[in-house]
Motif scaffolding. Structure first.
Motif, PDB file in Angstrom:
ATOM      1  N   PHE A  55      22.411   4.557  13.842  1.00 41.67           N
ATOM      2  CA  PHE A  55      23.327   3.850  12.950  1.00 41.67           C
ATOM      3  C   PHE A  55      23.744   2.506  13.528  1.00 41.67           C
ATOM      4  O   PHE A  55      23.736   1.484  12.826  1.00 41.67           O
ATOM      5  N   TRP A 107      20.882   0.052  13.401  1.00 45.87           N
ATOM      6  CA  TRP A 107      20.664  -0.368  12.010  1.00 45.87           C
ATOM      7  C   TRP A 107      21.758  -1.315  11.540  1.00 45.87           C
ATOM      8  O   TRP A 107      21.481  -2.338  10.896  1.00 45.87           O
ATOM      9  N   SER A 162      27.972   4.699   4.416  1.00 49.40           N
ATOM     10  CA  SER A 162      27.285   5.931   4.801  1.00 49.40           C
ATOM     11  C   SER A 162      26.138   6.235   3.853  1.00 49.40           C
ATOM     12  O   SER A 162      25.085   6.719   4.287  1.00 49.40           O
ATOM     13  N   PHE A 211      23.167   3.997   4.751  1.00 46.97           N
ATOM     14  CA  PHE A 211      22.504   4.414   5.985  1.00 46.97           C
ATOM     15  C   PHE A 211      21.777   5.736   5.800  1.00 46.97           C
ATOM     16  O   PHE A 211      20.670   5.924   6.320  1.00 46.97           O
ATOM     17  N   VAL A 244      26.929  13.294   8.530  1.00 50.04           N
ATOM     18  CA  VAL A 244      27.411  11.953   8.221  1.00 50.04           C
ATOM     19  C   VAL A 244      28.924  11.856   8.429  1.00 50.04           C
ATOM     20  O   VAL A 244      29.434  10.827   8.864  1.00 50.04           O
ATOM     21  N   LEU A 274      29.336  11.486  12.066  1.00 49.16           N
ATOM     22  CA  LEU A 274      28.890  10.142  12.445  1.00 49.16           C
ATOM     23  C   LEU A 274      30.003   9.128  12.231  1.00 49.16           C
ATOM     24  O   LEU A 274      30.264   8.275  13.084  1.00 49.16           O
TER      25      LEU A 274
END
Length: 363
Positions: free
Chosen positions: A100, A103, A121, A124, A154, A157
């Motif tokens: 993440f 990116w 989110s 991604f 997620v 994350l």
């Protein structure tokens, strides 16, 4: 006799409390409160004094409170990324965080607009191949196991990414669909371009916390010599903080040095602005406060300033028209009072300001 409070983690033996914190994150999708941790440690592991158990954890695993030695019942108890890495079953979460960040850094570089870059989110997850099923109605009963697992990953994350305040300016999350979140990227995200792996991320996490700990080192002890005496005569034992404060006016040093030395950096900034407010009141004879005081002092409300910054009428008129002093003061006070300059939602309430002396004085 074997210590049942110590278990095997990814990198060796560690206190069961570390694994409990990460397991609670996996179960709840958020860091647990102290009350929740206390109950698990007591009921499942027979650890009656959770405060002592947490206090014994390595500083590299658990951020320490800046204002008190213990947690209150409602404080969230969080691990550093190095603490997460020590836990079993954590590597997938950390690898996803690396992906993440890498990116997001590329998204910031590729964006050609003049505005803020916001990553989500959902965006991604699409890139990473995680099936969030974002267009479906939010009905847990209809979630497939694959979608439920992707959403849980997620959510975690987003929680772990918030622990890195150097790459974002603000963050948002839906109250119901917690897997829907966004980050408004700052320039700090550029440090993650080409981020190699989890080891590199953990090293950066270590450096970040080392900077925080050094900012609160004994060199900032309030019992040291007053900093406004340092710099006269070229003293060799001056600390970096002593050198930094030489850029400030003596009145500001007197108002905020104790807070600055004790590591209460946001309080130091606020104390400096309170001193400015008091000085304006003394010079103008006004009793008002805040933006009203500044407006009256510089003539925004009446057109007749009590404080003149220039002998030229054109300069005074320009100041009133643009409201420079009013804007600068009220915006700064607003940032301090809402703690927007200290990011990571309200971690600051438990673990203090993320600023170092350099960032505090620059602010």
């Amino acid at each position: 006799m074997e210590n049942r409070h110590v278990i095997e983690g990814e990198s060796g033996r560690l206190s069961v409390a570390v694994q409990v914190l990460y397991d609670q994150l996996r179960e709840r999708g958020a860091w647990p409160t102290f009350t929740q941790v206390d109950r698990v440690l007591d009921r499942q592991y027979g650890i009656e004094d959770a405060q002592a158990e947490l206090a014994a954890l390595p500083a590299e695993y658990l951020p320490r409170s800046w204002s008190r030695a213990i947690f209150s019942d409602t404080d969230e108890v969080r691990l550093t990324l190095r603490g997460v890495a020590a836990c079993s079953n954590s590597q997938d979460d950390l690898q996803l965080l690396v992906s993440f960040l890498r990116w997001a850094a590329e998204r910031e570089r590729a964006d050609e607009s003049d505005g803020q870059v916001v990553v989500s989110s959902v965006e991604f997850a699409t890139r990473a191949g995680l099936p969030l099923d974002a267009d479906a109605q939010d009905d847990d009963r209809s979630e497939s196991p694959e979608v439920a697992e992707a959403r849980a990953r997620v959510i975690r994350l987003g929680v772990l990414a918030q622990a890195l305040p150097t790459f974002w300016n603000s963050a948002g999350r839906a109250s119901q669909q917690r897997w829907r979140w966004t980050f408004n990227l700052s320039r700090g995200v550029r440090q993650f371009r080409g981020l190699a792996d989890v080891d590199e991320l953990l090293e950066r996490d270590r450096e970040f916390w080392q900077e925080i700990h050094e900012a609160r080192s004994p060199a900032l002890d309030a019992s040291a010599e007053p900093v406004h005496t340092v710099g006269n005569g070229g003293q060799d034992d001056a600390t970096p903080l002593d050198v930094l404060v030489t850029i400030l006016r003596p009145e500001i040093i007197d108002a905020s040095v104790k807070q600055l030395r004790s590591g209460h950096f946001d309080d130091a900034i606020f104390a400096a602005f309170r001193r400015i407010e008091h000085e304006v009141q003394q010079r103008t004879g006004l009793n008002s406060i805040g933006d009203r005081l500044i407006g009256e002092a510089f003539g925004k409300n009446s057109g007749k300033p009590r404080i003149s910054i220039s002998d030229r009428q054109r300069d005074a008129d320009r100041l009133i028209e643009s409201s420079v002093a009013l804007w600068a003061y009220t915006k700064a006070i607003g940032l301090i009072r809402t703690n927007l300059h200290c990011r990571v939602d309200r971690v600051a309430s438990a673990f203090g300001c993320w600023h170092t002396p350099v960032r505090c004085l620059t602010y």
